[in-house]
Design a protein around this motif. Structure first.
Motif, PDB file in Angstrom:
ATOM      1  N   VAL A  94       0.849  -1.187   0.000  1.00 55.87           N
ATOM      2  CA  VAL A  94       0.000   0.000   0.000  1.00 55.87           C
ATOM      3  C   VAL A  94       0.886   1.240   0.000  1.00 55.87           C
ATOM      4  O   VAL A  94       1.750   1.385   0.878  1.00 55.87           O
ATOM      5  N   LEU A  95       0.679   2.126  -0.962  1.00 53.49           N
ATOM      6  CA  LEU A  95       1.409   3.389  -1.009  1.00 53.49           C
ATOM      7  C   LEU A  95       0.509   4.497  -0.489  1.00 53.49           C
ATOM      8  O   LEU A  95      -0.627   4.644  -0.938  1.00 53.49           O
ATOM      9  N   ARG A 130      -0.359  -5.718  -8.005  1.00 52.74           N
ATOM     10  CA  ARG A 130      -1.468  -5.664  -7.056  1.00 52.74           C
ATOM     11  C   ARG A 130      -1.296  -4.579  -5.999  1.00 52.74           C
ATOM     12  O   ARG A 130      -2.000  -4.564  -4.986  1.00 52.74           O
ATOM     13  N   VAL A 131      -0.371  -3.666  -6.240  1.00 54.43           N
ATOM     14  CA  VAL A 131      -0.143  -2.600  -5.265  1.00 54.43           C
ATOM     15  C   VAL A 131      -1.389  -1.734  -5.150  1.00 54.43           C
ATOM     16  O   VAL A 131      -2.093  -1.478  -6.134  1.00 54.43           O
ATOM     17  N   ARG A 132      -1.693  -1.308  -3.933  1.00 53.93           N
ATOM     18  CA  ARG A 132      -2.786  -0.372  -3.682  1.00 53.93           C
ATOM     19  C   ARG A 132      -2.195   1.001  -3.386  1.00 53.93           C
ATOM     20  O   ARG A 132      -1.129   1.105  -2.778  1.00 53.93           O
ATOM     21  N   MET A 133      -2.921   2.044  -3.801  1.00 54.53           N
ATOM     22  CA  MET A 133      -2.409   3.401  -3.603  1.00 54.53           C
ATOM     23  C   MET A 133      -3.505   4.313  -3.079  1.00 54.53           C
ATOM     24  O   MET A 133      -4.628   4.283  -3.586  1.00 54.53           O
ATOM     25  N   VAL A 134      -3.167   5.098  -2.070  1.00 50.87           N
ATOM     26  CA  VAL A 134      -4.039   6.157  -1.567  1.00 50.87           C
ATOM     27  C   VAL A 134      -3.321   7.475  -1.823  1.00 50.87           C
ATOM     28  O   VAL A 134      -2.182   7.651  -1.389  1.00 50.87           O
ATOM     29  N   LEU A 175      -6.833   2.283  -6.768  1.00 50.01           N
ATOM     30  CA  LEU A 175      -6.246   3.622  -6.657  1.00 50.01           C
ATOM     31  C   LEU A 175      -7.303   4.517  -6.029  1.00 50.01           C
ATOM     32  O   LEU A 175      -8.379   4.687  -6.580  1.00 50.01           O
ATOM     33  N   LEU A 176      -6.991   5.059  -4.875  1.00 53.04           N
ATOM     34  CA  LEU A 176      -7.982   5.743  -4.053  1.00 53.04           C
ATOM     35  C   LEU A 176      -7.571   7.193  -3.824  1.00 53.04           C
ATOM     36  O   LEU A 176      -6.445   7.469  -3.411  1.00 53.04           O
ATOM     37  N   LEU A 177      -8.494   8.112  -4.109  1.00 51.18           N
ATOM     38  CA  LEU A 177      -8.254   9.528  -3.829  1.00 51.18           C
ATOM     39  C   LEU A 177      -8.828   9.861  -2.460  1.00 51.18           C
ATOM     40  O   LEU A 177     -10.035   9.786  -2.249  1.00 51.18           O
ATOM     41  N   ALA A 178      -7.959  10.207  -1.526  1.00 53.11           N
ATOM     42  CA  ALA A 178      -8.419  10.589  -0.193  1.00 53.11           C
ATOM     43  C   ALA A 178      -9.076  11.967  -0.250  1.00 53.11           C
ATOM     44  O   ALA A 178      -8.788  12.774  -1.138  1.00 53.11           O
ATOM     45  N   SER A 179      -9.950  12.228   0.682  1.00 56.56           N
ATOM     46  CA  SER A 179     -10.487  13.575   0.831  1.00 56.56           C
ATOM     47  C   SER A 179      -9.420  14.456   1.478  1.00 56.56           C
ATOM     48  O   SER A 179      -8.559  13.961   2.218  1.00 56.56           O
ATOM     49  N   PRO A 180      -9.436  15.755   1.216  1.00 51.64           N
ATOM     50  CA  PRO A 180      -8.472  16.639   1.886  1.00 51.64           C
ATOM     51  C   PRO A 180      -8.572  16.476   3.399  1.00 51.64           C
ATOM     52  O   PRO A 180      -9.634  16.137   3.923  1.00 51.64           O
ATOM     53  N   ALA A 205      -2.691  12.182   8.753  1.00 50.72           N
ATOM     54  CA  ALA A 205      -2.862  10.755   9.032  1.00 50.72           C
ATOM     55  C   ALA A 205      -4.335  10.367   8.990  1.00 50.72           C
ATOM     56  O   ALA A 205      -4.710   9.311   8.463  1.00 50.72           O
ATOM     57  N   GLU A 206      -5.186  11.239   9.518  1.00 49.42           N
ATOM     58  CA  GLU A 206      -6.622  10.966   9.525  1.00 49.42           C
ATOM     59  C   GLU A 206      -7.173  10.876   8.104  1.00 49.42           C
ATOM     60  O   GLU A 206      -8.024  10.030   7.810  1.00 49.42           O
ATOM     61  N   ALA A 207      -6.714  11.733   7.215  1.00 51.36           N
ATOM     62  CA  ALA A 207      -7.197  11.706   5.832  1.00 51.36           C
ATOM     63  C   ALA A 207      -6.899  10.358   5.182  1.00 51.36           C
ATOM     64  O   ALA A 207      -7.769   9.766   4.520  1.00 51.36           O
ATOM     65  N   PHE A 208      -5.680   9.858   5.360  1.00 51.07           N
ATOM     66  CA  PHE A 208      -5.341   8.543   4.824  1.00 51.07           C
ATOM     67  C   PHE A 208      -6.139   7.438   5.509  1.00 51.07           C
ATOM     68  O   PHE A 208      -6.673   6.535   4.858  1.00 51.07           O
ATOM     69  N   ALA A 209      -6.210   7.496   6.831  1.00 55.46           N
ATOM     70  CA  ALA A 209      -6.888   6.445   7.592  1.00 55.46           C
ATOM     71  C   ALA A 209      -8.365   6.366   7.238  1.00 55.46           C
ATOM     72  O   ALA A 209      -8.918   5.265   7.060  1.00 55.46           O
ATOM     73  N   GLU A 210      -9.029   7.504   7.141  1.00 60.27           N
ATOM     74  CA  GLU A 210     -10.460   7.507   6.835  1.00 60.27           C
ATOM     75  C   GLU A 210     -10.716   6.981   5.422  1.00 60.27           C
ATOM     76  O   GLU A 210     -11.702   6.269   5.188  1.00 60.27           O
TER      77      GLU A 210
END
Length: 224
Positions: A94-95, A130-134, A175-180, A205-210
């Motif tokens: 996971v990146l 199979r890498v995942r990315m946020v 491939l996931l776009l986090a919220s600001p 950290a919260e943005a990635f975690a959520e």
């Protein structure tokens, strides 16, 4: 074991004396993720402002896995050529990517930066299909308050980033776009209008975690 690699610029590497958002993420995962995990990457240091070099090990709390791929003054332009080998050698799953501000500020326009995002994704997947990315959108810094063309470029890039994420997302390599970062205020959550202080570290950290919790049911909601 799930291997997370933080990838970023000065906001991710941090500087001497700081905890970094990487530390806050590790604490969160340690308390909420049900299986074994690690933070991985080819680098470990903080940036030392006194020597203008990434040579410091003076973390506020050094007792955590400090590995990362982040650099002061480095952006998508710099990381795209490095990410393949880093994913391969560190076996990243996971990146967690926070890049773009330095690109837009000094190196590339929004369209060129978006092109480097696509190259980055391709190189990461070539190393691990199979890498995942946020990916975190660019948070405008203090320069955007007085430099309208720069603010517009940041907004344009974030639009192109969202499009790239939508275009490139695929089931085997999400491939996931986090919220600001929620309620992020550069006057309260940074020490200089750009770099996060303690509260800013928690918000990043919260943005990635959520994002991971909501999209992948990984971990639990973030508790600062």
């Amino acid at each position: 074991m799930l291997r997370f690699m933080p990838v970023g610029d000065s906001m991710t590497i941090g500087s001497a004396g700081e905890h970094t958002w990487r530390y806050r993420m590790w604490r969160h995962l340690r308390e909420t993720y049900g299986g074994p995990f690690a933070l991985v990457g080819p680098r470990e240091t903080l940036y030392d402002k006194a020597t203008d070099a990434p040579t410091s090990y003076e973390y506020a709390d050094p007792a955590f896995p400090r590995a990362h791929l982040a650099g002061w003054g480095e952006g998508w332009l710099h990381m795209a050529p490095l990410i393949g080998e880093a994913v391969r050698s560190c076996r990243a799953d996971v990146l967690l990517v926070s890049l773009g501000l330095i690109d837009l500020g000094f190196y590339t326009n929004a369209e060129q930066t978006a092109g480097n995002v696509r190259e980055f994704v391709a190189e990461a997947r070539a190393a691990n299909p199979r890498v995942r990315m946020v990916v975190l959108p660019v948070v405008p810094n203090v320069r955007a308050e007085s430099d309208a063309p720069f603010a517009a470029e940041v907004a344009r890039f974030n639009e192109l980033l969202a499009k790239a994420v939508a275009d490139l997302d695929e089931p085997r390599s999400p491939l996931l776009l986090a919220s600001p970062p929620p309620s992020y205020d550069i006057h309260l959550d940074t020490y200089d209008g750009t770099h996060p202080n303690a509260s800013g570290e928690h918000r990043i950290a919260e943005a990635f975690a959520e994002a991971m919790y909501q999209a992948w049911d990984l971990g639990e909601p973030y508790a600062a």
